[in-house]
Scaffold this active site. Structure first.
Site, PDB file in Angstrom:
ATOM      1  N   ARG A 125       0.851  -1.190   0.000  1.00 53.14           N
ATOM      2  CA  ARG A 125       0.000   0.000   0.000  1.00 53.14           C
ATOM      3  C   ARG A 125       0.883   1.234   0.000  1.00 53.14           C
ATOM      4  O   ARG A 125       1.700   1.433   0.898  1.00 53.14           O
ATOM      5  CB  ARG A 125      -0.912  -0.001   1.233  1.00 53.14           C
ATOM      6  CG  ARG A 125      -1.940   1.136   1.198  1.00 53.14           C
ATOM      7  CD  ARG A 125      -2.948   0.982   2.312  1.00 53.14           C
ATOM      8  NE  ARG A 125      -2.387   1.317   3.619  1.00 53.14           N
ATOM      9  CZ  ARG A 125      -2.995   1.077   4.768  1.00 53.14           C
ATOM     10  NH1 ARG A 125      -4.156   0.458   4.780  1.00 53.14           N
ATOM     11  NH2 ARG A 125      -2.430   1.431   5.905  1.00 53.14           N
ATOM     12  N   SER A 150     -12.671  -4.643   0.033  1.00 56.91           N
ATOM     13  CA  SER A 150     -12.995  -4.189   1.388  1.00 56.91           C
ATOM     14  C   SER A 150     -14.507  -4.045   1.536  1.00 56.91           C
ATOM     15  O   SER A 150     -15.175  -3.489   0.654  1.00 56.91           O
ATOM     16  CB  SER A 150     -12.339  -2.835   1.677  1.00 56.91           C
ATOM     17  OG  SER A 150     -10.937  -2.955   1.756  1.00 56.91           O
ATOM     18  N   LYS A 197      -5.044   4.253   9.288  1.00 58.94           N
ATOM     19  CA  LYS A 197      -5.944   4.578   8.185  1.00 58.94           C
ATOM     20  C   LYS A 197      -7.107   5.372   8.774  1.00 58.94           C
ATOM     21  O   LYS A 197      -7.879   4.856   9.574  1.00 58.94           O
ATOM     22  CB  LYS A 197      -6.439   3.294   7.498  1.00 58.94           C
ATOM     23  CG  LYS A 197      -6.879   3.488   6.060  1.00 58.94           C
ATOM     24  CD  LYS A 197      -6.953   2.152   5.343  1.00 58.94           C
ATOM     25  CE  LYS A 197      -7.231   2.317   3.853  1.00 58.94           C
ATOM     26  NZ  LYS A 197      -8.604   2.719   3.559  1.00 58.94           N
TER      27      LYS A 197
END
Length: 213
Positions: free
Chosen positions: A40, A109, A138
């Site tokens: 990521r 997700s 996050k």
């Protein structure tokens, strides 16, 4: 044929690596037993993202650990990664599948029960239940689902599921016992003083939890 194990899924974050190279942390995590790695990157150039992906792909190859790219379909294609993970606001699943092909892993997700219901209409390979707990890694996430959220989603989902968000050694067993196939961690490995040992300990917790279910 796709083969993967969601048990211990590392999501990278270079800002949490305590100054170490991403490659060295991922290598140690692979040695410790992680079963999947997601790259990521939110704040680097496309070239740097691609270069990091190629480095990690070579690092993981001897361990037969799939490299999953977060969000960026172009990077997944360019480096021939094993898969792509997309969120609710990323490129649509059907487009990703068309371009990646049937042999690549695609994860999605899900942030609420309705997302999981909708995902049942898609041939995704796994869902990431997110976030289970609040997490500083996050900040643009939906409200935390908690363990009850995992139970509800696993009950109605036809896909393998991994819990994401705020997971560490203190609550990893709870995630598995709630019905998830695995846990996804960031800081629990990325910020560990010994990533190999951290991965080993987490994997031990997961394996014991699965035996006890």
């Amino acid at each position: 044929m796709k083969s993967f194990d969601l048990s211990l899924y590392l999501v990278t974050d270079r800002s949490l690596s305590l100054g170490r190279s991403l490659q060295s942390v991922v290598f140690d995590a692979a040695e410790g037993g992680v079963t999947m790695v997601q790259l990521r990157e939110k704040d680097c150039s496309t070239l740097e993202f691609y270069q990091q992906a190629m480095l990690l792909k070579e690092c993981l190859r001897p361990y037969h650990i799939p490299l999953i790219i977060n969000d960026r379909l172009d990077i997944a294609l360019a480096c021939d990664a094993e898969g792509l993970h997309i969120g609710q606001s990323d490129i649509p699943y059907d487009i990703a599948r068309k371009l990646l092909g049937k042999d690549k892993i695609i994860g999605l997700s899900v942030e609420c029960l309705q997302d999981a219901v909708d995902a049942n209409e898609l041939d995704v390979d796994y869902i990431g239940i997110s976030p289970v707990f609040g997490t500083p890694t996050k900040t643009d996430t939906a409200p935390a689902l908690g363990l009850e959220g995992i139970r509800e989603i696993v009950k109605i989902s036809r896909h393998p599921a991994v819990g994401i968000g705020g997971i560490n050694q203190t609550n990893a067993a709870d995630i598995i016992e709630a019905g998830a196939d695995g846990i996804s961690v960031v800081s629990a490995i990325m910020s560990a003083s010994d990533p190999k040992q951290a991965a080993f300990q987490l994997m031990n917790i997961i394996q014991k939890s699965k035996i006890n279910i």
